[in-house]
Enzyme design. Sequence first.
Site, PDB file in Angstrom:
ATOM      1  N   TRP A   1      -7.707  -6.317   5.260  1.00  0.00           N
ATOM      2  CA  TRP A   1      -6.556  -6.797   5.281  1.00  0.00           C
ATOM      3  C   TRP A   1      -6.041  -8.253   6.372  1.00  0.00           C
ATOM      4  O   TRP A   1      -6.934  -8.044   7.214  1.00  0.00           O
ATOM      5  CB  TRP A   1      -4.987  -5.744   5.871  1.00  0.00           C
ATOM      6  CG  TRP A   1      -5.197  -4.516   4.798  1.00  0.00           C
ATOM      7  CD1 TRP A   1      -6.079  -3.404   4.641  1.00  0.00           C
ATOM      8  CD2 TRP A   1      -4.208  -4.440   3.688  1.00  0.00           C
ATOM      9  NE1 TRP A   1      -5.654  -2.749   3.221  1.00  0.00           N
ATOM     10  CE2 TRP A   1      -4.656  -3.247   2.586  1.00  0.00           C
ATOM     11  CE3 TRP A   1      -3.574  -5.452   3.020  1.00  0.00           C
ATOM     12  CZ2 TRP A   1      -3.844  -2.664   1.178  1.00  0.00           C
ATOM     13  CZ3 TRP A   1      -2.483  -4.752   1.500  1.00  0.00           C
ATOM     14  CH2 TRP A   1      -3.232  -3.744   1.216  1.00  0.00           C
TER      15      TRP A   1
ATOM     16  N   THR B   1      -7.901   0.061   6.120  1.00  0.00           N
ATOM     17  CA  THR B   1      -7.410   0.517   5.708  1.00  0.00           C
ATOM     18  C   THR B   1      -6.601   0.325   6.733  1.00  0.00           C
ATOM     19  O   THR B   1      -6.157   1.210   7.393  1.00  0.00           O
ATOM     20  CB  THR B   1      -7.886   2.093   5.046  1.00  0.00           C
ATOM     21  OG1 THR B   1      -8.252   2.953   6.833  1.00  0.00           O
ATOM     22  CG2 THR B   1      -8.563   2.422   4.332  1.00  0.00           C
ATOM     23  N   VAL B   2      -5.238   0.765   6.005  1.00  0.00           N
ATOM     24  CA  VAL B   2      -3.874   0.598   6.794  1.00  0.00           C
ATOM     25  C   VAL B   2      -3.073   1.641   5.851  1.00  0.00           C
ATOM     26  O   VAL B   2      -3.456   2.423   4.750  1.00  0.00           O
ATOM     27  CB  VAL B   2      -2.727  -0.422   5.961  1.00  0.00           C
ATOM     28  CG1 VAL B   2      -2.534  -1.690   6.905  1.00  0.00           C
ATOM     29  CG2 VAL B   2      -2.286  -0.573   4.354  1.00  0.00           C
TER      30      VAL B   2
ATOM     31  N   TYR C   1      -4.689   6.589  -9.051  1.00  0.00           N
ATOM     32  CA  TYR C   1      -6.237   6.152  -9.046  1.00  0.00           C
ATOM     33  C   TYR C   1      -7.835   6.262  -9.684  1.00  0.00           C
ATOM     34  O   TYR C   1      -8.286   5.636 -10.015  1.00  0.00           O
ATOM     35  CB  TYR C   1      -6.128   6.274  -7.360  1.00  0.00           C
ATOM     36  CG  TYR C   1      -5.864   4.902  -6.397  1.00  0.00           C
ATOM     37  CD1 TYR C   1      -5.866   3.761  -5.877  1.00  0.00           C
ATOM     38  CD2 TYR C   1      -4.380   5.275  -6.407  1.00  0.00           C
ATOM     39  CE1 TYR C   1      -5.263   3.067  -5.508  1.00  0.00           C
ATOM     40  CE2 TYR C   1      -3.730   4.729  -5.102  1.00  0.00           C
ATOM     41  CZ  TYR C   1      -3.956   3.340  -4.758  1.00  0.00           C
ATOM     42  OH  TYR C   1      -2.873   2.545  -4.097  1.00  0.00           O
TER      43      TYR C   1
ATOM     44  N   CYS D   1       0.662  -1.428   0.295  1.00  0.00           N
ATOM     45  CA  CYS D   1      -0.060  -0.228   0.012  1.00  0.00           C
ATOM     46  C   CYS D   1       0.858   1.026  -0.179  1.00  0.00           C
ATOM     47  O   CYS D   1       1.708   1.010   1.301  1.00  0.00           O
ATOM     48  CB  CYS D   1      -1.010  -0.409   1.357  1.00  0.00           C
ATOM     49  SG  CYS D   1      -1.922   1.540   1.703  1.00  0.00           S
TER      50      CYS D   1
END
Length: 351
Positions: free
Chosen positions: A94, A128-129, A192, A61
């Site tokens: 994740w 999220t990370v 993105y 990521c």
Amino acid sequence: MTETDNSTKGSYVTGDEFNRDMNYIPDRITRNGGAPVLGEAAGKTWPVEAGRYRLVVAWACPWANRAIIVRRLLGLEDAISMAICGPVHDKRSWTFDNGPDGKDPVLGYERLQQAYFARYPDYPRGITVPAMVDIETKSVVTNDFPWITLDFSTEWTEFHRDGAPELYPEKLRDEMDEVMKLIFTEINNGVYRCGFAGSQAGYDKAYDRLFSALDKISARLENRRYLMGETITEADVRLFTTLARFDPVYHGHFKTNRSKLTEIPVLWAYARDLFQTPGFGDTINFTDIKRHYYEVHTDLNPTRIVPKGPDLANWLTPHHREELGGNPFGDGTAPGPITRTEEQVPESGRA
């Protein structure tokens, strides 16, 4: 996630134009848990405390990669432990594939989702990370990635290593904030916007915005070694994580194909300069990066085939950016080698 696990796959193309959800957990970790030095905390403030928090990341990521680099440059490894997720996930979360028995050895979790649900049982947004997790309660503190790294620089100073660089210099902050805004909106998020566009018009607009910004940043770097001048700042960290992924992923997978990074001379030399600087290239796992994008985005790549290329040895070729002068760490020093085995990028993922 197995090849037949279709029920849990996420969908990434959701409209004509991609709009990132920026509603993250707004909590901050600050000195004494009081009022933050920078900005205004919209959420709760937590106290800086060595050993209390675990930084959860994934090599794959780019947003997490920022936190990995900043933690390493500042020497916060002893103060903030780190858990590294595997490269693929489904829409639930994740997973800690790299840990023994598929679990994080500190939190005991199989999925990062468990840390979010420990605090918010009905957490409605993406898992999220990077994320900071309170080790005692095993619950998420914050996933507000822009502030996580800025707070590493400004709030965790008591635990910085000797010779740590000043990544967010006070005298440069106004200009830096503008540069970082451009980098985020047009480049970090711009790739993105191209990849997840749902219409030709949306894609064309995103493509033009991205390469206009890359040309602008390239011009800025023609006569200065780093974005803010003679030393590395967080602005460079934020740009680097996108550049490192550009040819292996974004050029093909996200259709950002006007030019490869290797065909943009100034940016390519700049990216190699950073890659060869301790704290940058040694945090890049190209195998995880490619697996993540090509295996997870099944609406873009339904076969989940991961390309073998490109050849990555060119990341180690001379860049000659030192001829512009400057010193990457200013009056400070480079971080030492990564000593924790679990934090070392496997040989298979290196250039």
